[in-house]
Design a protein around this motif. Sequence first.
Motif, PDB file in Angstrom:
ATOM      1  N   SER A 162       0.276  -5.455   0.942  1.00 18.27           N
ATOM      2  CA  SER A 162      -1.104  -5.712   0.552  1.00 18.27           C
ATOM      3  C   SER A 162      -1.301  -7.121   0.000  1.00 18.27           C
ATOM      4  O   SER A 162      -2.341  -7.713   0.191  1.00 18.27           O
ATOM      5  CB  SER A 162      -1.582  -4.682  -0.458  1.00 18.27           C
ATOM      6  OG  SER A 162      -1.232  -5.063  -1.748  1.00 18.27           O
ATOM      7  N   GLN A 163      -0.318  -7.658  -0.666  1.00 21.29           N
ATOM      8  CA  GLN A 163      -0.493  -9.005  -1.192  1.00 21.29           C
ATOM      9  C   GLN A 163       0.860  -9.631  -1.518  1.00 21.29           C
ATOM     10  O   GLN A 163       1.830  -8.932  -1.806  1.00 21.29           O
ATOM     11  CB  GLN A 163      -1.380  -8.957  -2.444  1.00 21.29           C
ATOM     12  CG  GLN A 163      -1.863 -10.281  -2.979  1.00 21.29           C
ATOM     13  CD  GLN A 163      -2.637 -11.102  -1.976  1.00 21.29           C
ATOM     14  OE1 GLN A 163      -2.048 -11.790  -1.162  1.00 21.29           O
ATOM     15  NE2 GLN A 163      -3.962 -11.024  -2.016  1.00 21.29           N
TER      16      GLN A 163
ATOM     17  N   THR B 123      -7.862 -19.948   1.812  1.00 20.27           N
ATOM     18  CA  THR B 123      -6.845 -19.025   2.289  1.00 20.27           C
ATOM     19  C   THR B 123      -5.852 -19.670   3.248  1.00 20.27           C
ATOM     20  O   THR B 123      -4.651 -19.546   3.097  1.00 20.27           O
ATOM     21  CB  THR B 123      -7.527 -17.843   2.992  1.00 20.27           C
ATOM     22  OG1 THR B 123      -8.491 -17.312   2.125  1.00 20.27           O
ATOM     23  CG2 THR B 123      -6.526 -16.781   3.338  1.00 20.27           C
ATOM     24  N   TRP B 124      -6.392 -20.334   4.252  1.00 17.45           N
ATOM     25  CA  TRP B 124      -5.521 -20.872   5.301  1.00 17.45           C
ATOM     26  C   TRP B 124      -5.169 -22.326   5.071  1.00 17.45           C
ATOM     27  O   TRP B 124      -4.433 -22.923   5.836  1.00 17.45           O
ATOM     28  CB  TRP B 124      -6.200 -20.729   6.670  1.00 17.45           C
ATOM     29  CG  TRP B 124      -6.418 -19.309   7.071  1.00 17.45           C
ATOM     30  CD1 TRP B 124      -5.659 -18.242   6.702  1.00 17.45           C
ATOM     31  CD2 TRP B 124      -7.463 -18.799   7.894  1.00 17.45           C
ATOM     32  NE1 TRP B 124      -6.162 -17.094   7.252  1.00 17.45           N
ATOM     33  CE2 TRP B 124      -7.265 -17.409   7.996  1.00 17.45           C
ATOM     34  CE3 TRP B 124      -8.518 -19.366   8.580  1.00 17.45           C
ATOM     35  CZ2 TRP B 124      -8.106 -16.588   8.738  1.00 17.45           C
ATOM     36  CZ3 TRP B 124      -9.351 -18.567   9.320  1.00 17.45           C
ATOM     37  CH2 TRP B 124      -9.147 -17.184   9.390  1.00 17.45           C
TER      38      TRP B 124
ATOM     39  N   LEU C  87      -6.773  -3.538   4.014  1.00 13.06           N
ATOM     40  CA  LEU C  87      -7.104  -4.957   4.032  1.00 13.06           C
ATOM     41  C   LEU C  87      -5.827  -5.780   4.018  1.00 13.06           C
ATOM     42  O   LEU C  87      -4.990  -5.624   3.129  1.00 13.06           O
ATOM     43  CB  LEU C  87      -7.940  -5.319   2.812  1.00 13.06           C
ATOM     44  CG  LEU C  87      -9.427  -5.051   2.876  1.00 13.06           C
ATOM     45  CD1 LEU C  87     -10.087  -5.676   1.672  1.00 13.06           C
ATOM     46  CD2 LEU C  87     -10.023  -5.596   4.137  1.00 13.06           C
ATOM     47  N   VAL C  88      -5.678  -6.654   5.016  1.00 11.24           N
ATOM     48  CA  VAL C  88      -4.522  -7.550   4.995  1.00 11.24           C
ATOM     49  C   VAL C  88      -4.752  -8.566   3.869  1.00 11.24           C
ATOM     50  O   VAL C  88      -5.878  -8.764   3.426  1.00 11.24           O
ATOM     51  CB  VAL C  88      -4.356  -8.263   6.357  1.00 11.24           C
ATOM     52  CG1 VAL C  88      -4.089  -7.250   7.436  1.00 11.24           C
ATOM     53  CG2 VAL C  88      -5.554  -9.110   6.691  1.00 11.24           C
ATOM     54  N   PRO C  89      -3.671  -9.211   3.407  1.00 13.08           N
ATOM     55  CA  PRO C  89      -3.808 -10.073   2.229  1.00 13.08           C
ATOM     56  C   PRO C  89      -4.934 -11.104   2.352  1.00 13.08           C
ATOM     57  O   PRO C  89      -5.656 -11.342   1.401  1.00 13.08           O
ATOM     58  CB  PRO C  89      -2.446 -10.759   2.152  1.00 13.08           C
ATOM     59  CG  PRO C  89      -1.506  -9.802   2.761  1.00 13.08           C
ATOM     60  CD  PRO C  89      -2.265  -9.071   3.808  1.00 13.08           C
ATOM     61  N   ALA C  90      -5.072 -11.689   3.543  1.00  5.98           N
ATOM     62  CA  ALA C  90      -6.040 -12.778   3.681  1.00  5.98           C
ATOM     63  C   ALA C  90      -7.470 -12.300   3.489  1.00  5.98           C
ATOM     64  O   ALA C  90      -8.353 -13.073   3.138  1.00  5.98           O
ATOM     65  CB  ALA C  90      -5.888 -13.433   5.046  1.00  5.98           C
ATOM     66  N   LEU C  91      -7.718 -11.003   3.727  1.00 11.14           N
ATOM     67  CA  LEU C  91      -9.089 -10.514   3.635  1.00 11.14           C
ATOM     68  C   LEU C  91      -9.476 -10.108   2.221  1.00 11.14           C
ATOM     69  O   LEU C  91     -10.624  -9.789   1.965  1.00 11.14           O
ATOM     70  CB  LEU C  91      -9.286  -9.312   4.563  1.00 11.14           C
ATOM     71  CG  LEU C  91      -9.344  -9.598   6.053  1.00 11.14           C
ATOM     72  CD1 LEU C  91      -9.622  -8.335   6.815  1.00 11.14           C
ATOM     73  CD2 LEU C  91     -10.399 -10.628   6.375  1.00 11.14           C
ATOM     74  N   GLN C  92      -8.496 -10.100   1.321  1.00 11.14           N
ATOM     75  CA  GLN C  92      -8.812  -9.643  -0.028  1.00 11.14           C
ATOM     76  C   GLN C  92      -9.466 -10.757  -0.819  1.00 11.14           C
ATOM     77  O   GLN C  92      -8.839 -11.461  -1.593  1.00 11.14           O
ATOM     78  CB  GLN C  92      -7.545  -9.182  -0.725  1.00 11.14           C
ATOM     79  CG  GLN C  92      -6.997  -7.897  -0.145  1.00 11.14           C
ATOM     80  CD  GLN C  92      -5.610  -7.628  -0.616  1.00 11.14           C
ATOM     81  OE1 GLN C  92      -5.184  -8.160  -1.629  1.00 11.14           O
ATOM     82  NE2 GLN C  92      -4.873  -6.821   0.121  1.00 11.14           N
ATOM     83  N   SER C  93     -10.748 -10.913  -0.594  1.00 12.07           N
ATOM     84  CA  SER C  93     -11.457 -11.983  -1.270  1.00 12.07           C
ATOM     85  C   SER C  93     -12.924 -11.616  -1.370  1.00 12.07           C
ATOM     86  O   SER C  93     -13.444 -10.844  -0.574  1.00 12.07           O
ATOM     87  CB  SER C  93     -11.294 -13.280  -0.477  1.00 12.07           C
ATOM     88  OG  SER C  93     -12.195 -14.240  -0.935  1.00 12.07           O
TER      89      SER C  93
ATOM     90  N   TYR D 151       0.855  -1.185   0.000  1.00 14.02           N
ATOM     91  CA  TYR D 151       0.000   0.000   0.000  1.00 14.02           C
ATOM     92  C   TYR D 151       0.893   1.237   0.000  1.00 14.02           C
ATOM     93  O   TYR D 151       2.100   1.148   0.245  1.00 14.02           O
ATOM     94  CB  TYR D 151      -0.894   0.025   1.243  1.00 14.02           C
ATOM     95  CG  TYR D 151      -2.009  -0.979   1.218  1.00 14.02           C
ATOM     96  CD1 TYR D 151      -3.106  -0.812   0.376  1.00 14.02           C
ATOM     97  CD2 TYR D 151      -1.986  -2.084   2.060  1.00 14.02           C
ATOM     98  CE1 TYR D 151      -4.129  -1.730   0.367  1.00 14.02           C
ATOM     99  CE2 TYR D 151      -3.017  -3.004   2.053  1.00 14.02           C
ATOM    100  CZ  TYR D 151      -4.097  -2.823   1.204  1.00 14.02           C
ATOM    101  OH  TYR D 151      -5.112  -3.709   1.191  1.00 14.02           O
TER     102      TYR D 151
ATOM    103  N   VAL E 258      -2.324 -15.126  -1.710  1.00 13.00           N
ATOM    104  CA  VAL E 258      -3.235 -15.480  -0.635  1.00 13.00           C
ATOM    105  C   VAL E 258      -4.649 -15.401  -1.221  1.00 13.00           C
ATOM    106  O   VAL E 258      -4.970 -14.450  -1.928  1.00 13.00           O
ATOM    107  CB  VAL E 258      -3.077 -14.513   0.549  1.00 13.00           C
ATOM    108  CG1 VAL E 258      -4.010 -14.888   1.679  1.00 13.00           C
ATOM    109  CG2 VAL E 258      -1.652 -14.509   1.031  1.00 13.00           C
ATOM    110  N   ASN E 259      -5.477 -16.345  -0.929  1.00 12.90           N
ATOM    111  CA  ASN E 259      -6.837 -16.455  -1.468  1.00 12.90           C
ATOM    112  C   ASN E 259      -6.886 -17.015  -2.881  1.00 12.90           C
ATOM    113  O   ASN E 259      -7.954 -17.144  -3.447  1.00 12.90           O
ATOM    114  CB  ASN E 259      -7.573 -15.106  -1.494  1.00 12.90           C
ATOM    115  CG  ASN E 259      -8.162 -14.775  -0.156  1.00 12.90           C
ATOM    116  OD1 ASN E 259      -8.757 -15.635   0.461  1.00 12.90           O
ATOM    117  ND2 ASN E 259      -7.969 -13.564   0.298  1.00 12.90           N
TER     118      ASN E 259
END
Lengths: 553, 328
Positions: free
Chosen positions: A337-338, B256-257, B130-136, A331, A360-361
Amino acid sequence: MFVTLNPRILHFSKLHPLSRPSSYFYRTRNVSLTTNCKLQKPENGNQRSSSSGSLTKTISLSDSAPPVTEETGMEISGDRVVKGGGDGGGGGGGGDGRGLGFLKKLPRKVLSVLSNLPLAITEMFTIAALMALGTVIEQGETPDFYFQKYPEDNPVFGFFTWRWIFTLGLDHMYSAPIFLGMLALLAASLMACTYTTQIPLVKVARRWSFMKSDEAIKKQEFADTLPRASIQDLGMILMGDGYEVFMKGPSLYAFKGLAGRFAPIGVHIAMLLIMVGGTLSATGSFRGSVTVPQGLNFVMGDVLAPVGFFSIPTDAFNTEVHVNRFTMDYYDSGEVSQFHSDISLRDLNGKEVLRKTISVNDPLRYGGVTVYQTDWSFSALQVTKDGEGPFNLAMAPIKINGDKKLYGTFLPVGDTNAPNVKGISMLARDLQSIVVYDLEGKFAGIRRPNSKLPIEINGMKIVIEDAIGSTGLELKTDPGVPVVYAGFGALMLTTCISYLSHSQIWALQNGTTLVVGGRTNRAKNLFPDDMNRLLDQVPELINKNTSVVSEQS
Amino acid sequence: MIFSILEHILTHISFSVVSIVLTIFFLTLLVNLDEIIGFFDSSDKGIIITFFGITGLLFTRWIYSGHFPLSNLYESLIFLSWSFSIIHMVSYFNKKQQNHLNAITAPSAIFIQGFATSGLLNKMPQSAILVPALQSQWLMMHVSMMILGYGALLCGSLLSIALLVITFRKVGPTFWKKNIKKKFLLNELFSFDVLYYINERNSILLQQNINFSFSRNYYRYQLIQQLDFWSFRIISLGFIFLTVGILSGAVWANETWGSYWNWDPKETWAFITWTIFAIYLHIKTNRNVRGINSAIVASIGFLLIWICYFGVNLLGIGLHSYGSFTSN
């Protein structure tokens, strides 16, 4: 010809949408003539008045088959019991072997105990309490931790010491025998309840029956008497409201929302599916995590370690994973951020079979193995000193308070064999900026990798060429996931359907008087209002003769 | 800049409107019934204004932060009060059946809104990254379903608590008002339900002052039945949301996890809450058990929701530590 059908039931199919006023119905019914037939007088027709007996009706036969009769179902289950000889599924039917009598009784007894609702509720309470305890007691610590936290000479609540924890396995609650045992017991209860309570309930609900006396109808939760009304009108109105209507002579039976009765069974089956899937996951999966510097590779099978007894490796385990590139997005404020890892999969011959940038995701799936992006680390720093190099300096993680990561490295200056080596220290929180300290440990400056901007320390020109990160990957195979997902889907669907109310309505024509009764299983308070609304729509017969004439015309 | 101003305005509008609604509720306690019928109507309108205020607030945050506004505790609290106002509006437009939901939802909304806006959570209102894990995309589904579920379950269990309070309150008709006031100081949430009940009963008493004790008992019985029914329906609805929320969370976690269930404290407590309300629904299937038993279970569930929603975040443990008080 319809009259000769064995169960003489007129099943109104939903041909007419019924938001129209009832007067319209007479017309529609006459226009869409399908079959005109005279009803035969049923056996108990002595209560019926002559006028309703000679009513001519327009009927249409529904394609939907009448519900399965109870007898065949019973026979099937009886057969199984005789063959299986008390295999735990004994539901009914008289057996012939006397020696097996006890064996046959035992499962039934066990079933009845297991399907007991208070027992199931107690099990759920226990499971909830154990889970809560599992979040209170620290999980997976070393024995020493528990010795100190729950000492014997100063027990928590006067009795709770580490002995309890180790006897019951509370330090690994969610895999402790006591917890798994409770879950297994709950699963047994679920099955028993479905078998002994829910399925018979549905059978009863499906086996629709007419009520043949006013008293039986008036005993229902909702009951009303309409003085001058026709049962046909009521049938039409109920159909329009989404009810399935069955009529036989002067009796009417209607129901709606039968799915609401089925759904709880579905909920239980879905729960069992999830439990089965969970067991599969716990016994048949592989897991492993690895930190790979950018540009290196590893073989999946080396990382994955079996979790349970039934973990069987697949061919995909020979696949080699090559990390082409590891990058991080930031950011504007500098926070991460990723993470992205560009990964190539190569088979035994070294041929690339798949390439994907994971983050991630957004994991990578290949041959049952899933590769997740979970972590990162700082692998090395490429530095040139006065044009020499580049040197690869390994970065070491430095432990500080808090979650934030910090890595450091050291570039020795001068004689490296001297007892106290002096050098340049470099610290970094991420791959973005490196903080450089001089020989005395004083702050010298901050440089970004790739900027090629030299920093001068004690006459030396240091250029930070590149920062090499390493990606933290997690690998997993889980044979339980499809089953669990099926369970999830089923559970969501059936929980929603369970919200529906199963409503049943009976009516009986008694002369010109119509007795209506009904009940529902969920929206009990709303049911009388709905019923009153529907009954208000039933047209009042002003004159017996005119109504008959109008229908015959 | 314009966004933050807009956000401030909307926050204050919704908060002040909700406080006016609360004041009206206070007034109904003191003033006679004839004057408060109009007040009640206006309180409903106030909630509608609040609803639009919060909706605007959430959208503003969405636009300027660029992600669905459910990434931290403050936003989830706002969303919770938003879902309360939705439930209130649903019960307001569903005039067919008289229910007592609005006696629950309005005060709940103000408490949540007040808590979120107050200085207690100093740094919270800042829109976090948003931390990476929340970007969904799952964030939207999972969190909104969970909060809607919490909202509905809180409403339902509050109705159950009201049922318990009314059932166990055995006071004569002469001094009930005093008693209510005492209770009001003790526990505001409880008393709102009772307050509504009093108003209800008051109107009935005024209308037909024939047989005092008979009508009182009859309407008390009716009220208990109604509370029982509505808490059952609302909890069933909330249970659906909670189920969908937990399951979508599990699917997300698997993306994610690396595992659909990690026995993370938040997960575990959500599952405990789910279990308790499953118990509630099972008790309800048994016709012989009186409403009180299920109401007790529902009030346990009320506590559990707060532990799940707040308690775990307060400690900031586990994988769900985004919404904790300390994370900023």
